[in-house]
Design a protein around this motif. Sequence first.
Motif, PDB file in Angstrom:
ATOM      1  N   GLY A   8       0.566 -13.829 -23.310  1.00  0.00           N
ATOM      2  CA  GLY A   8      -0.207 -15.057 -23.242  1.00  0.00           C
ATOM      3  C   GLY A   8      -1.632 -14.851 -23.694  1.00  0.00           C
ATOM      4  N   ASP A   9      -2.510 -15.643 -23.148  1.00  0.00           N
ATOM      5  CA  ASP A   9      -3.911 -15.655 -23.536  1.00  0.00           C
ATOM      6  C   ASP A   9      -4.593 -14.362 -23.104  1.00  0.00           C
ATOM      7  OD1 ASP A   9      -6.446 -16.416 -24.287  1.00  0.00           O
ATOM      8  OD2 ASP A   9      -6.767 -17.650 -22.508  1.00  0.00           O
ATOM      9  N   VAL A  10      -5.227 -13.676 -24.034  1.00  0.00           N
ATOM     10  CA  VAL A  10      -5.976 -12.467 -23.695  1.00  0.00           C
ATOM     11  C   VAL A  10      -7.481 -12.710 -23.780  1.00  0.00           C
ATOM     12  CG1 VAL A  10      -4.163 -10.818 -24.296  1.00  0.00           C
ATOM     13  CG2 VAL A  10      -5.775 -11.575 -26.055  1.00  0.00           C
ATOM     14  N   GLY A  11      -7.864 -13.974 -23.906  1.00  0.00           N
ATOM     15  CA  GLY A  11      -9.277 -14.324 -23.912  1.00  0.00           C
ATOM     16  C   GLY A  11      -9.920 -13.876 -22.615  1.00  0.00           C
ATOM     17  N   GLY A  12     -11.099 -13.319 -22.703  1.00  0.00           N
ATOM     18  CA  GLY A  12     -11.781 -12.811 -21.526  1.00  0.00           C
ATOM     19  C   GLY A  12     -11.466 -11.355 -21.228  1.00  0.00           C
ATOM     20  N   LEU A  13     -10.469 -10.808 -21.920  1.00  0.00           N
ATOM     21  CA  LEU A  13     -10.113  -9.399 -21.735  1.00  0.00           C
ATOM     22  C   LEU A  13     -11.182  -8.527 -22.368  1.00  0.00           C
ATOM     23  CD1 LEU A  13      -7.790  -7.455 -20.798  1.00  0.00           C
ATOM     24  CD2 LEU A  13      -7.028  -7.523 -23.166  1.00  0.00           C
ATOM     25  N   VAL A  14     -11.541  -7.442 -21.690  1.00  0.00           N
ATOM     26  CA  VAL A  14     -12.489  -6.480 -22.220  1.00  0.00           C
ATOM     27  C   VAL A  14     -11.758  -5.166 -22.431  1.00  0.00           C
ATOM     28  CG1 VAL A  14     -14.608  -5.168 -21.788  1.00  0.00           C
ATOM     29  CG2 VAL A  14     -14.439  -7.558 -21.047  1.00  0.00           C
ATOM     30  N   HIS A  15     -11.809  -4.656 -23.651  1.00  0.00           N
ATOM     31  CA  HIS A  15     -11.194  -3.363 -23.966  1.00  0.00           C
ATOM     32  C   HIS A  15     -12.292  -2.313 -23.921  1.00  0.00           C
ATOM     33  CE1 HIS A  15     -10.035  -0.041 -26.559  1.00  0.00           C
ATOM     34  NE2 HIS A  15      -8.804  -0.313 -26.190  1.00  0.00           N
ATOM     35  N   HIS A  16     -12.210  -1.420 -22.941  1.00  0.00           N
ATOM     36  CA  HIS A  16     -13.212  -0.369 -22.810  1.00  0.00           C
ATOM     37  C   HIS A  16     -12.602   0.950 -23.237  1.00  0.00           C
ATOM     38  CE1 HIS A  16     -16.834   1.545 -21.402  1.00  0.00           C
ATOM     39  NE2 HIS A  16     -16.058   2.483 -20.909  1.00  0.00           N
ATOM     40  N   SER A  17     -13.319   1.715 -24.041  1.00  0.00           N
ATOM     41  CA  SER A  17     -12.808   3.003 -24.502  1.00  0.00           C
ATOM     42  C   SER A  17     -13.940   4.005 -24.633  1.00  0.00           C
ATOM     43  CB  SER A  17     -12.120   2.825 -25.857  1.00  0.00           C
ATOM     44  OG  SER A  17     -13.079   2.521 -26.847  1.00  0.00           O
ATOM     45  N   ASP A  18     -13.536   5.240 -24.889  1.00  0.00           N
ATOM     46  CA  ASP A  18     -14.540   6.247 -25.217  1.00  0.00           C
ATOM     47  C   ASP A  18     -14.899   6.095 -26.691  1.00  0.00           C
ATOM     48  OD1 ASP A  18     -12.412   7.280 -26.638  1.00  0.00           O
ATOM     49  OD2 ASP A  18     -12.123   9.010 -25.343  1.00  0.00           O
ATOM     50  N   ARG A  19     -15.575   7.032 -27.227  1.00  0.00           N
ATOM     51  CA  ARG A  19     -16.014   6.929 -28.613  1.00  0.00           C
ATOM     52  C   ARG A  19     -15.035   7.592 -29.572  1.00  0.00           C
ATOM     53  NH1 ARG A  19     -21.179   5.185 -29.539  1.00  0.00           N
ATOM     54  NH2 ARG A  19     -22.302   4.657 -27.664  1.00  0.00           N
ATOM     55  N   GLY A  20     -13.766   7.645 -29.227  1.00  0.00           N
ATOM     56  CA  GLY A  20     -12.750   8.219 -30.104  1.00  0.00           C
ATOM     57  C   GLY A  20     -12.650   7.441 -31.406  1.00  0.00           C
ATOM     58  N   VAL A  21     -12.363   8.163 -32.478  1.00  0.00           N
ATOM     59  CA  VAL A  21     -12.348   7.548 -33.807  1.00  0.00           C
ATOM     60  C   VAL A  21     -11.362   6.389 -33.896  1.00  0.00           C
ATOM     61  CG1 VAL A  21     -10.671   9.170 -34.791  1.00  0.00           C
ATOM     62  CG2 VAL A  21     -12.313   8.042 -36.276  1.00  0.00           C
ATOM     63  N   GLN A  22     -10.232   6.482 -33.191  1.00  0.00           N
ATOM     64  CA  GLN A  22      -9.261   5.400 -33.254  1.00  0.00           C
ATOM     65  C   GLN A  22      -9.800   4.117 -32.634  1.00  0.00           C
ATOM     66  OE1 GLN A  22      -9.142   8.067 -31.314  1.00  0.00           O
ATOM     67  NE2 GLN A  22      -7.874   7.782 -29.515  1.00  0.00           N
ATOM     68  N   TYR A  23     -10.734   4.230 -31.701  1.00  0.00           N
ATOM     69  CA  TYR A  23     -11.274   3.052 -31.034  1.00  0.00           C
ATOM     70  C   TYR A  23     -12.527   2.508 -31.703  1.00  0.00           C
ATOM     71  CZ  TYR A  23      -8.058   4.561 -27.457  1.00  0.00           C
ATOM     72  OH  TYR A  23      -6.941   4.944 -26.791  1.00  0.00           O
ATOM     73  N   THR A  24     -13.096   3.263 -32.620  1.00  0.00           N
ATOM     74  CA  THR A  24     -14.296   2.791 -33.295  1.00  0.00           C
ATOM     75  C   THR A  24     -14.028   2.455 -34.762  1.00  0.00           C
ATOM     76  OG1 THR A  24     -14.971   5.085 -33.728  1.00  0.00           O
ATOM     77  CG2 THR A  24     -15.867   4.022 -31.759  1.00  0.00           C
ATOM     78  N   SER A  25     -12.772   2.470 -35.172  1.00  0.00           N
ATOM     79  CA  SER A  25     -12.454   2.154 -36.564  1.00  0.00           C
ATOM     80  C   SER A  25     -12.682   0.666 -36.834  1.00  0.00           C
ATOM     81  CB  SER A  25     -11.005   2.511 -36.885  1.00  0.00           C
ATOM     82  OG  SER A  25     -10.119   1.573 -36.308  1.00  0.00           O
ATOM     83  N   ILE A  26     -12.973   0.362 -38.082  1.00  0.00           N
ATOM     84  CA  ILE A  26     -13.246  -1.021 -38.480  1.00  0.00           C
ATOM     85  C   ILE A  26     -12.025  -1.900 -38.270  1.00  0.00           C
ATOM     86  CG2 ILE A  26     -13.769  -2.504 -40.455  1.00  0.00           C
ATOM     87  CD1 ILE A  26     -15.580  -0.179 -41.464  1.00  0.00           C
ATOM     88  N   ARG A  27     -10.848  -1.441 -38.669  1.00  0.00           N
ATOM     89  CA  ARG A  27      -9.630  -2.251 -38.519  1.00  0.00           C
ATOM     90  C   ARG A  27      -9.308  -2.528 -37.059  1.00  0.00           C
ATOM     91  NH1 ARG A  27      -5.654   0.114 -43.173  1.00  0.00           N
ATOM     92  NH2 ARG A  27      -6.720  -0.900 -44.897  1.00  0.00           N
ATOM     93  N   TYR A  28      -9.497  -1.527 -36.212  1.00  0.00           N
ATOM     94  CA  TYR A  28      -9.236  -1.702 -34.783  1.00  0.00           C
ATOM     95  C   TYR A  28     -10.174  -2.767 -34.215  1.00  0.00           C
ATOM     96  CZ  TYR A  28      -7.773  -0.260 -30.128  1.00  0.00           C
ATOM     97  OH  TYR A  28      -7.252  -0.228 -28.858  1.00  0.00           O
ATOM     98  N   ALA A  29     -11.448  -2.678 -34.572  1.00  0.00           N
ATOM     99  CA  ALA A  29     -12.429  -3.653 -34.099  1.00  0.00           C
ATOM    100  C   ALA A  29     -12.108  -5.048 -34.625  1.00  0.00           C
ATOM    101  CB  ALA A  29     -13.830  -3.233 -34.535  1.00  0.00           C
ATOM    102  N   GLU A  30     -11.708  -5.134 -35.882  1.00  0.00           N
ATOM    103  CA  GLU A  30     -11.349  -6.438 -36.452  1.00  0.00           C
ATOM    104  C   GLU A  30     -10.164  -7.049 -35.719  1.00  0.00           C
ATOM    105  OE1 GLU A  30     -10.714  -5.455 -40.558  1.00  0.00           O
ATOM    106  OE2 GLU A  30     -12.814  -5.795 -41.092  1.00  0.00           O
ATOM    107  N   ARG A  31      -9.178  -6.236 -35.364  1.00  0.00           N
ATOM    108  CA  ARG A  31      -8.000  -6.752 -34.645  1.00  0.00           C
ATOM    109  C   ARG A  31      -8.393  -7.259 -33.259  1.00  0.00           C
ATOM    110  NH1 ARG A  31      -3.885  -9.789 -34.086  1.00  0.00           N
ATOM    111  NH2 ARG A  31      -2.183  -8.959 -32.864  1.00  0.00           N
ATOM    112  N   LEU A  32      -9.228  -6.528 -32.562  1.00  0.00           N
ATOM    113  CA  LEU A  32      -9.687  -6.990 -31.249  1.00  0.00           C
ATOM    114  C   LEU A  32     -10.452  -8.302 -31.378  1.00  0.00           C
ATOM    115  CD1 LEU A  32     -10.829  -3.650 -29.579  1.00  0.00           C
ATOM    116  CD2 LEU A  32      -8.745  -4.943 -29.131  1.00  0.00           C
ATOM    117  N   ASP A  33     -11.308  -8.391 -32.390  1.00  0.00           N
ATOM    118  CA  ASP A  33     -12.043  -9.635 -32.630  1.00  0.00           C
ATOM    119  C   ASP A  33     -11.086 -10.780 -32.948  1.00  0.00           C
ATOM    120  OD1 ASP A  33     -14.438  -8.336 -32.217  1.00  0.00           O
ATOM    121  OD2 ASP A  33     -14.876  -8.085 -34.357  1.00  0.00           O
ATOM    122  N   GLN A  34     -10.062 -10.486 -33.742  1.00  0.00           N
ATOM    123  CA  GLN A  34      -9.086 -11.507 -34.168  1.00  0.00           C
ATOM    124  C   GLN A  34      -8.382 -12.148 -32.981  1.00  0.00           C
ATOM    125  OE1 GLN A  34      -5.604  -9.925 -36.185  1.00  0.00           O
ATOM    126  NE2 GLN A  34      -5.501 -11.728 -37.502  1.00  0.00           N
TER     127      GLN A  34
END
Length: 95
Positions: A8-34
């Motif tokens: 369902g709706d994931v609005g309001g969800l916060v994804h918290h991570s460390d600074r691992g490369v998989q979590y700071t990639s541009i595509r990953y960030a774009e998907r979370l924004d999407q």
Amino acid sequence: MAVWSGGGDVGGLVHHSDRGVQYTSIRYAERLDQVGVARSVGGEGDSYDDAAAESMNSFYKKGLIDFYGGWKGVMDVTIATMEWVAWYNSERLRS
């Protein structure tokens, strides 16, 4: 997992991570924004946020992975994990 399971709706969800490369990639960030998920990254060298995550991982591994074991494949673990997350978020007793 929340997005993939179609819960369902994931609005309001916060994804918290460390600074691992998989979590700071541009595509990953774009998907979370999407899908409308806010991003949060811990400070460099800051281990405080990791303590809660490590505790959760330990609880998951002891309560599901190690307790049941005998997994036949990745899909078995994936389905069991989705069921465990649903239980954890909505049914378990909280203090």
